[in-house]
Design an enzyme around this catalytic site. Sequence first.
Site, PDB file in Angstrom:
ATOM      1  CE  LYS A 236     -32.473  20.675  -0.576  1.00 22.48           C
ATOM      2  NZ  LYS A 236     -32.507  21.503  -1.738  1.00 22.48           N
ATOM      3  CB  CYS A 237     -39.299  24.746   4.784  1.00 19.56           C
ATOM      4  SG  CYS A 237     -40.780  24.867   5.807  1.00 19.56           S
ATOM      5  N   GLY A 238     -41.752  23.669   2.934  1.00 16.58           N
ATOM      6  CA  GLY A 238     -42.940  24.092   2.203  1.00 16.58           C
ATOM      7  C   GLY A 238     -43.307  25.542   2.458  1.00 16.58           C
TER       8      GLY A 238
END
Length: 167
Positions: A40-42
């Site tokens: 869920k990291c950019g």
Amino acid sequence: MTAETLTDLRSIPFQTAEGETSTLADYGDKVILVVNVASKCGLAPQYEQLEELQRTYGDRGFTVVGFPCNQFMGQEPGSMEEILDYCAMTWGVTFPVNDKIKVNGPGAAPLYKALKKSHDEEGKKGPIMWNFEKFVLTPGGQVHRFRPNTKPDDPEIIAVIERNLPA
């Protein structure tokens, strides 16, 4: 790091996604790119570049080895099954993704405690800054550290990989 330190680094045990004990030595003398990952990291689009490296160099003595980590703003909250499904379905990941770990603090995985002693391109060592921090381990005994915003297909990373592949 010296070759002796690298040998020690390659012998540090960790858990695979299947719950088995493994070490980086299990990958033989390959060039290994170790990276802490988060779904869920950019920076998650880096999975695509990591997989491209795996496909380009995997049969030439190279592998990416991923370690999911939920320490940065809870960006890897899922179970191992959810993480593996995400990696496969979203990015087509074929490289090994191991059990979820901590990379900083007193509960940091032993492998990451050792990796954090490596200096980055600016000569700095210490804590992992964020998801997708990369360490390229060479068969010759060097560890090259790249911070999260350095993309996996950065020319510096490619040069380290290509320079250290078997002839």
